[in-house]
Design a protein around this motif. Structure first.
Motif, mmCIF file in Angstrom:
data_model
loop_
_atom_site.group_PDB
_atom_site.id
_atom_site.type_symbol
_atom_site.label_atom_id
_atom_site.label_comp_id
_atom_site.label_asym_id
_atom_site.label_seq_id
_atom_site.Cartn_x
_atom_site.Cartn_y
_atom_site.Cartn_z
ATOM 1 N N LEU A 162 10.298 -18.884 8.073
ATOM 2 C CA LEU A 162 11.224 -19.540 8.987
ATOM 3 C C LEU A 162 11.658 -18.617 10.116
ATOM 4 N N ASN A 163 11.605 -17.311 9.864
ATOM 5 C CA ASN A 163 11.950 -16.337 10.897
ATOM 6 C C ASN A 163 10.745 -15.908 11.725
ATOM 7 N N GLY A 164 9.598 -16.582 11.486
ATOM 8 C CA GLY A 164 8.405 -16.272 12.272
ATOM 9 C C GLY A 164 7.608 -15.102 11.751
ATOM 10 N N GLU A 165 7.897 -14.642 10.520
ATOM 11 C CA GLU A 165 7.161 -13.526 9.938
ATOM 12 C C GLU A 165 6.193 -14.065 8.904
ATOM 13 N N ALA A 166 5.049 -13.397 8.770
ATOM 14 C CA ALA A 166 4.060 -13.778 7.764
ATOM 15 C C ALA A 166 4.432 -13.163 6.429
ATOM 16 N N ALA A 167 4.228 -13.933 5.339
ATOM 17 C CA ALA A 167 4.595 -13.444 4.008
ATOM 18 C C ALA A 167 3.791 -12.227 3.615
ATOM 19 N N GLY A 168 2.592 -12.134 4.112
ATOM 20 C CA GLY A 168 1.730 -11.033 3.727
ATOM 21 C C GLY A 168 1.722 -9.905 4.723
ATOM 22 N N ASP A 169 2.782 -9.748 5.516
ATOM 23 C CA ASP A 169 2.813 -8.701 6.537
ATOM 24 C C ASP A 169 2.722 -7.301 5.954
ATOM 25 N N VAL A 170 3.207 -7.113 4.735
ATOM 26 C CA VAL A 170 3.265 -5.790 4.130
ATOM 27 C C VAL A 170 2.549 -5.797 2.781
ATOM 28 N N VAL A 171 1.706 -4.791 2.563
ATOM 29 C CA VAL A 171 1.105 -4.544 1.257
ATOM 30 C C VAL A 171 1.640 -3.199 0.774
ATOM 31 N N THR A 172 2.254 -3.192 -0.410
ATOM 32 C CA THR A 172 2.891 -1.977 -0.921
ATOM 33 C C THR A 172 2.032 -1.376 -2.031
ATOM 34 N N VAL A 173 1.699 -0.109 -1.891
ATOM 35 C CA VAL A 173 0.785 0.572 -2.812
ATOM 36 C C VAL A 173 1.419 1.870 -3.295
ATOM 37 N N GLY A 174 1.322 2.129 -4.579
ATOM 38 C CA GLY A 174 1.704 3.418 -5.142
ATOM 39 C C GLY A 174 0.454 4.237 -5.389
ATOM 40 N N ALA A 175 0.411 5.456 -4.873
ATOM 41 C CA ALA A 175 -0.778 6.309 -5.004
ATOM 42 C C ALA A 175 -0.416 7.560 -5.794
ATOM 43 N N LEU A 176 -1.039 7.746 -6.947
ATOM 44 C CA LEU A 176 -0.846 8.962 -7.721
ATOM 45 C C LEU A 176 -1.587 10.127 -7.061
ATOM 46 N N PRO A 177 -1.209 11.360 -7.365
ATOM 47 C CA PRO A 177 -1.802 12.514 -6.671
ATOM 48 C C PRO A 177 -3.327 12.567 -6.709
ATOM 49 N N THR A 178 -3.933 12.072 -7.793
ATOM 50 C CA THR A 178 -5.383 12.176 -7.927
ATOM 51 C C THR A 178 -6.148 11.390 -6.860
ATOM 52 N N VAL A 179 -5.505 10.390 -6.234
ATOM 53 C CA VAL A 179 -6.166 9.608 -5.178
ATOM 54 C C VAL A 179 -5.492 9.758 -3.822
ATOM 55 N N ALA A 180 -4.252 10.272 -3.803
ATOM 56 C CA ALA A 180 -3.447 10.247 -2.575
ATOM 57 C C ALA A 180 -4.034 11.076 -1.443
ATOM 58 N N GLY A 181 -4.712 12.179 -1.775
ATOM 59 C CA GLY A 181 -5.187 13.057 -0.719
ATOM 60 C C GLY A 181 -6.660 12.974 -0.420
ATOM 61 N N SER A 182 -7.432 12.313 -1.290
ATOM 62 C CA SER A 182 -8.880 12.317 -1.102
ATOM 63 C C SER A 182 -9.477 10.911 -1.073
ATOM 64 N N PHE A 183 -9.400 10.180 -2.165
ATOM 65 C CA PHE A 183 -10.090 8.891 -2.268
ATOM 66 C C PHE A 183 -9.438 7.796 -1.430
ATOM 67 N N PHE A 184 -8.101 7.687 -1.486
ATOM 68 C CA PHE A 184 -7.441 6.524 -0.906
ATOM 69 C C PHE A 184 -7.288 6.531 0.619
ATOM 70 N N PRO A 185 -7.053 7.654 1.284
ATOM 71 C CA PRO A 185 -6.820 7.593 2.735
ATOM 72 C C PRO A 185 -7.915 6.895 3.532
ATOM 73 N N GLY A 186 -9.176 7.141 3.179
ATOM 74 C CA GLY A 186 -10.267 6.488 3.901
ATOM 75 C C GLY A 186 -10.250 4.980 3.728
ATOM 76 N N VAL A 187 -9.959 4.525 2.495
ATOM 77 C CA VAL A 187 -9.862 3.086 2.238
ATOM 78 C C VAL A 187 -8.685 2.494 3.009
ATOM 79 N N ALA A 188 -7.581 3.210 3.040
ATOM 80 C CA ALA A 188 -6.390 2.727 3.755
ATOM 81 C C ALA A 188 -6.691 2.525 5.235
ATOM 82 N N LEU A 189 -7.406 3.469 5.846
ATOM 83 C CA LEU A 189 -7.766 3.341 7.264
ATOM 84 C C LEU A 189 -8.667 2.134 7.494
ATOM 85 N N ASP A 190 -9.696 1.974 6.655
ATOM 86 C CA ASP A 190 -10.610 0.834 6.801
ATOM 87 C C ASP A 190 -9.870 -0.487 6.630
ATOM 88 N N PHE A 191 -8.951 -0.537 5.673
ATOM 89 C CA PHE A 191 -8.212 -1.778 5.405
ATOM 90 C C PHE A 191 -7.344 -2.158 6.595
#
Length: 302
Positions: free
Chosen positions: A86-115
């Motif tokens: 009703l305020n003109g915002e999309a329900a899916g505007d934000v995706v919230t992700v928790g990243a543990l250290p094992t993926v936070a610095g190596s595996f996930f950043p590239g996927v985050a950029l592509d997404f």
């Protein structure tokens, strides 16, 4: 929904669970404890059973409470989505992700950029923190999903785990360490260690390995899985650090750190996605999950 159930009943129930007790939830809502207790009693009477068990000052969910909590969270999310629409915002505007250290610095950043490049209208909000903290945020609906090592079975009721890949725990040292190239067992008997904190998912793996080597009381004064802290300690000393390879992948590739061969096949574990069973129905979440699987396949092949 039962015609007598109001939004205040649902918020009271969720706040008590989130805060861990009636007193804390009452303070959060700015009402008296008796008033909140009365609201909870009304809700349980309308639903025909106990949702919470009270033990001292703490409260715990009953099986019925766990079921109702999942549906209540979804109901509130739908209400929030309607308000945003009703305020003109999309329900899916934000995706919230928790990243543990094992993926936070190596595996996930590239996927985050592509997404984010593929979904220009989506904002990706990434949180880091201890495993149990992020798990509770997934349960409460504050996070859509968590990426990291597979939680213990006792932490999984109401959640699902989606496997991505296997990752080993390594024994890391600075480049030029005097025990480089020597058996890890010798190094472990002569060097101070940095261990994962008690409660970290990989701590049991490390403890089992040390026990198998006959090292009952390792020389350990510091516990951490923080890259900044661990790297600083290794660079300034001859300490050794048990840590997931993904945490230090860039430092290993750059030659800043080296890993000492452990000679153990069981020093690895599953990495994947932890989420509620309903969250993947959102198209943007489904796309992110698919991209994570593709990245995991590329990782295994490369």
């Amino acid at each position: 929904m039962h015609k007598g159930i109001k939004l205040r009943h649902i918020r009271a129930f969720l706040d008590v669970h989130e805060e861990g007790g009636i007193s804390a939830a009452a303070r959060k809502q700015g009402i008296s404890q008796p008033a909140l207790s009365k609201t909870l009693a009304e809700l349980e009477a309308m639903l025909g059973g106990a949702l919470l068990i009270r033990r001292g000052r703490k409260t715990y969910l009953t099986p019925a409470g766990e079921t109702f909590r999942r549906h209540a969270l979804l109901a509130l999310q739908e209400l929030d989505a309607g308000a945003m629409a009703l305020n003109g915002e999309a329900a899916g505007d934000v995706v919230t992700v928790g990243a543990l250290p094992t993926v936070a610095g190596s595996f996930f950043p590239g996927v985050a950029l592509d997404f984010t490049r593929s979904r220009p209208g989506i904002r990706l909000s990434i949180s880091t923190g201890p495993n149990l903290y992020l798990l509770e945020r997934v349960r409460s609906g504050a996070l859509d999903l968590m990426i990291g090592r597979m939680p213990a079975a006792r932490e999984m009721p109401g959640l699902r785990f989606d496997y991505l890949y296997e990752e080993e725990v390594v024994l890391a040292a600075r480049s030029g360490h005097p025990f480089t190239g020597q058996p890890a067992v010798e190094a472990l008997r002569h060097c101070d260690l940095i261990l994962p904190p008690r409660g970290a998912i990989i701590r049991r793996i490390v403890d089992d390995y040390l026990g198998a080597q006959g090292i009952v009381e390792p020389r350990c004064a510091i516990e951490t899985v923080s890259l900044a802290t661990g790297l600083g300690l290794l660079e300034s000393s001859d300490m050794l650090w048990f840590i997931s390879r993904g945490v230090i992948a860039r430092e290993l590739a750059a030659g800043v750190l080296v890993s000492l061969p452990l000679g153990a096949q069981f020093m690895s574990g599953a990495v994947g996605l932890t989420m509620t069973r309903e969250v993947q129905e959102r198209p943007e979440i489904a796309q992110l999950v698919e991209m994570l699987h593709v990245a995991a396949q590329r990782r295994d092949q490369g």
